[in-house]
Design an enzyme around this catalytic site. Sequence first.
Site, PDB file in Angstrom:
ATOM      1  N   ASP A  63       0.907  -1.168  -0.011  1.00 56.17           N
ATOM      2  CA  ASP A  63       0.079  -0.144  -0.133  1.00 56.17           C
ATOM      3  C   ASP A  63       1.054   1.219   0.083  1.00 56.17           C
ATOM      4  O   ASP A  63       1.260   1.594   1.073  1.00 56.17           O
ATOM      5  CB  ASP A  63      -0.987  -0.055   1.329  1.00 56.17           C
ATOM      6  CG  ASP A  63      -1.893   1.109   1.196  1.00 56.17           C
ATOM      7  OD1 ASP A  63      -1.652   2.248   0.552  1.00 56.17           O
ATOM      8  OD2 ASP A  63      -2.547   1.373   2.349  1.00 56.17           O
ATOM      9  N   ASP A  95      24.875  16.753 -57.641  1.00 60.22           N
ATOM     10  CA  ASP A  95      23.847  17.809 -57.857  1.00 60.22           C
ATOM     11  C   ASP A  95      24.526  18.553 -59.021  1.00 60.22           C
ATOM     12  O   ASP A  95      25.642  18.748 -59.375  1.00 60.22           O
ATOM     13  CB  ASP A  95      23.992  18.509 -56.533  1.00 60.22           C
ATOM     14  CG  ASP A  95      22.790  19.485 -56.405  1.00 60.22           C
ATOM     15  OD1 ASP A  95      22.172  19.583 -57.587  1.00 60.22           O
ATOM     16  OD2 ASP A  95      22.877  20.062 -55.206  1.00 60.22           O
ATOM     17  N   ASP A 148      28.468  14.355 -44.566  1.00 60.48           N
ATOM     18  CA  ASP A 148      29.126  15.015 -45.340  1.00 60.48           C
ATOM     19  C   ASP A 148      30.686  15.412 -45.023  1.00 60.48           C
ATOM     20  O   ASP A 148      31.083  15.977 -45.716  1.00 60.48           O
ATOM     21  CB  ASP A 148      28.240  16.512 -45.487  1.00 60.48           C
ATOM     22  CG  ASP A 148      27.250  16.280 -46.738  1.00 60.48           C
ATOM     23  OD1 ASP A 148      27.208  15.421 -47.214  1.00 60.48           O
ATOM     24  OD2 ASP A 148      26.285  17.407 -46.628  1.00 60.48           O
ATOM     25  N   ASP A 179      18.714  12.005 -51.986  1.00 59.49           N
ATOM     26  CA  ASP A 179      19.275  13.074 -50.984  1.00 59.49           C
ATOM     27  C   ASP A 179      18.170  13.699 -50.354  1.00 59.49           C
ATOM     28  O   ASP A 179      16.914  13.845 -50.989  1.00 59.49           O
ATOM     29  CB  ASP A 179      20.146  14.164 -51.762  1.00 59.49           C
ATOM     30  CG  ASP A 179      21.134  14.774 -50.546  1.00 59.49           C
ATOM     31  OD1 ASP A 179      20.975  14.657 -49.598  1.00 59.49           O
ATOM     32  OD2 ASP A 179      22.283  15.487 -51.192  1.00 59.49           O
ATOM     33  N   MET A 180      18.212  14.620 -49.402  1.00 58.16           N
ATOM     34  CA  MET A 180      17.164  15.227 -48.678  1.00 58.16           C
ATOM     35  C   MET A 180      17.656  16.325 -47.799  1.00 58.16           C
ATOM     36  O   MET A 180      18.217  16.061 -46.865  1.00 58.16           O
ATOM     37  CB  MET A 180      16.205  14.384 -47.709  1.00 58.16           C
ATOM     38  CG  MET A 180      15.042  14.983 -47.439  1.00 58.16           C
ATOM     39  SD  MET A 180      15.008  15.898 -45.792  1.00 58.16           S
ATOM     40  CE  MET A 180      15.138  14.916 -44.588  1.00 58.16           C
ATOM     41  N   ASN A 181      17.666  17.611 -47.929  1.00 61.94           N
ATOM     42  CA  ASN A 181      18.577  18.602 -47.658  1.00 61.94           C
ATOM     43  C   ASN A 181      18.043  19.533 -46.756  1.00 61.94           C
ATOM     44  O   ASN A 181      18.887  20.810 -46.700  1.00 61.94           O
ATOM     45  CB  ASN A 181      19.445  19.365 -48.650  1.00 61.94           C
ATOM     46  CG  ASN A 181      20.541  18.121 -48.783  1.00 61.94           C
ATOM     47  OD1 ASN A 181      21.411  17.830 -48.242  1.00 61.94           O
ATOM     48  ND2 ASN A 181      20.777  18.048 -50.198  1.00 61.94           N
ATOM     49  N   CYS A 238      20.590   9.524 -48.284  1.00 62.50           N
ATOM     50  CA  CYS A 238      21.662  10.592 -48.054  1.00 62.50           C
ATOM     51  C   CYS A 238      20.605  11.786 -47.489  1.00 62.50           C
ATOM     52  O   CYS A 238      19.417  12.096 -48.165  1.00 62.50           O
ATOM     53  CB  CYS A 238      21.983  11.241 -49.113  1.00 62.50           C
ATOM     54  SG  CYS A 238      23.207  12.529 -48.872  1.00 62.50           S
TER      55      CYS A 238
HETATM   56  C1  GLA Z   1      24.078  17.282 -49.507  1.00 58.86           C
HETATM   57  C2  GLA Z   1      24.835  15.849 -49.635  1.00 58.86           C
HETATM   58  C3  GLA Z   1      26.165  16.075 -50.403  1.00 58.86           C
HETATM   59  C4  GLA Z   1      25.801  16.666 -51.796  1.00 58.86           C
HETATM   60  C5  GLA Z   1      24.967  17.951 -51.779  1.00 58.86           C
HETATM   61  C6  GLA Z   1      24.516  18.327 -53.227  1.00 58.86           C
HETATM   62  O1  GLA Z   1      24.711  18.168 -48.609  1.00 58.86           O
HETATM   63  O2  GLA Z   1      24.962  15.356 -48.447  1.00 58.86           O
HETATM   64  O3  GLA Z   1      26.747  14.803 -50.645  1.00 58.86           O
HETATM   65  O4  GLA Z   1      24.976  15.554 -52.583  1.00 58.86           O
HETATM   66  O5  GLA Z   1      24.146  17.840 -50.926  1.00 58.86           O
HETATM   67  O6  GLA Z   1      23.975  19.582 -53.279  1.00 58.86           O
END
Ligand code: GLA
Length: 729
Positions: free
Chosen positions: A53, A367, A548, A478-480, A526
């Site tokens: 309790d 890129d 990077d 990629d995706m930034n 990435c």
């Molecule tokens: C990001 C990626 C890099 C490169 C740049 C290009 O920063 O991590 O490796 O591809 O974009 O714009």
Amino acid sequence: MAVTYNPQTKQFHLRAGKASYVMQLFRSGYLAHIYWGKAVRDVRGERRFSRLDRAFSPNPDPSDRTFSLDTLPQEYPAYGNTDFRAPAYQVQLENGSTVTDLRYKTHRIYKGKPRLNGLPATYVEHEQEAETLEIVLGDALIGLEVTLQYTAYEKWNVITRAARFENKGGERLKLLRALSMSVDFPTADYDWIHLPGAWGRERWIERRPLVTGVQAAESRRGASSHQQNPFIALVAKNADEHQGEVYGFSFVYSGNFLAQVEVDQFHTARVSMGINPFDFTWLLQPGESFQTPEVVMVYSDQGLNGMSQTYHELYRTRLARGAFRDRERPILINNWEATYFDFNEEKLVNIAKTEAELGIELFVLDDGWFGKRDDDRRSLGDWIVNRRKLPNGLDGLAKQVNELGMQFGLWVEPEMVSPNSELYRKHPDWCLHVPNRPRSEGRNQLVLDYSREDVCDYIIETISNVLASAPITYVKWDMNRHMTEIGSSALPPERQRETAHRYMLGLYRVMDEMTSRFPHILFESCSGGGGRFDPGMLYYMPQTWTSDNTDAVSRLKIQYGTSLVYPISAMGAHVSAVPNHQVGRVASLKTRGHVAMSGNFGYELDITKLTETEKQMIKQQVAFYKDVRRLVQFGTFYRLLSPFEGNEAAWMFVSADRSEALVAYFRVLAEANAPLSYLRLKGLDPNQDYEIEGLGVYGGDELMYAGVALPYRSGDFISMMWRLKAVQR
Ligand code: GLA
């Protein structure tokens, strides 16, 4: 392996590898957590927690003051009816209340492991590999059912968990919180580990004692993120890399997550993990259901290496999919740091000629190849080849690269749109945004609204056209930037807070479609380096650009930390130019090579600018890596010396039959008159002799127990790599 239910004791016992996980039904259907750890035959449930309790721990049953949910270790706790600790879920009813009461209804045990609808998850290839237990809990008042899904693997100490919500009643329910798992440890005598970081500094290991209150790792960025990784571990105080008990929790998801440990007044520890409840709700209409993503829980009594080896094997063979899963990955060269946006066909082909001569296998165009993309301020979304730079298109360039004997790979960033693009001018409502507010930019770009089906369909078609237009065998996806002003023009007001999760479901659909349409393409994910290095992405794309930051010394920590959970085959690692573009350091080509060869190897520099001697060295590195790459990418990985604890780092790779190994040693700064040091190896056969190239023959026992003396070398940033082969003495 077996999952059993004992109707006498009302105990569920999951046996996974050499571990046991035990639950028990108490009183009127409360699901209690009893034990998780080294395999046991039996556990006496009621002895595992106090029946006292306790002051200020209220009682659902007024006739029994010794029973409170506040002191019961549980599997999927609620808030509002006597437990004050962090709940696993919370549901709002039409009357505004958020009190629910889930009790056991039924359960089912079966062989194999089901797929999770629309979500990445670990899998089995044969149903003998695992057994699944589904426990259905129900709230009779509102017709809510929650199915707790557990799978125990036969070969590994692995239990996966997820939960499915079903609205079987007549009212609209709103999920305010729907975590994937919760588990209560009887004590909080642990340290906890998580992997915080930043761009260019991902997944540094932090280990500290659990303290009373809540400690958490989480993301609110719309991606798993550089800043935290969807992973935590509870580690016994005496546990280290090689021994002691460790409990790992890894979330198979790429968006906002919460991983938290709450230590309560009685020094118990509640671990919970799932989609971050922050800025999340989900409307469940009658008849609708909601599936949470999966958490992969690993128990190890062999320290952190034991835990990591389990994750590596599981994720390499039963999370990653597709033709490349078991295949040696090509040595690539990426033009990003060589040219940035400043290239044309002639320049690229010239560089490619030298690269091919050195034995590099894959040329990756980064890129800048599309729209008017001469800098990072424009054209994302306009996936049309820039004919000024590439007059013969991707096809023309790819064919020339192929003729040189290399494969051709391409960079894309399909989740983004530049405000300065044709796509944005045509569809300004296709990005995440909220009404009447500015749209914050990151790297001058906005995030496409992947919660919308039409946007996803458009991307699938557009990117498919690009990938079908040339002999492309590799894609860097990629995706930034992270998400802001998260909202969707396609969702009603009451569903706005579903946007971030709907985005992930859309993204997973797109990636599933792309990887199925192009099974011959090796996809690497990435996100500004390792901003989305998570199990969710690995399900679709078997490798990730780790960071990077390509500096060899920085990479020691980044790769060491990443290896806590993720397999070596998944870790992109490239040699780049010096002075390094991210930190300005000058490390030798040898050291840069040894660090990069400890991962999924490649280059990222302008090879035509190197001296003849350097080119010859690269040729040797390439040939050497081809020789050891099966061992590196698919061997058993041991961390030996931690760069977080001193001036040195070391690790090694051992083949499955222990006939071969590769050891890497790094010392960051030189020290005058330094003491001698010995490196003790791991994982070898003690009864076997091994030849170390250039150093002679040693017994496996000697190498592991006495260690190998490290030759004294002067200079900063030095490295050594030894190859071991079993021999008859
Ligand atoms: C990001 C990626 C890099 C490169 C740049 C290009 O920063 O991590 O490796 O591809 O974009 O714009």
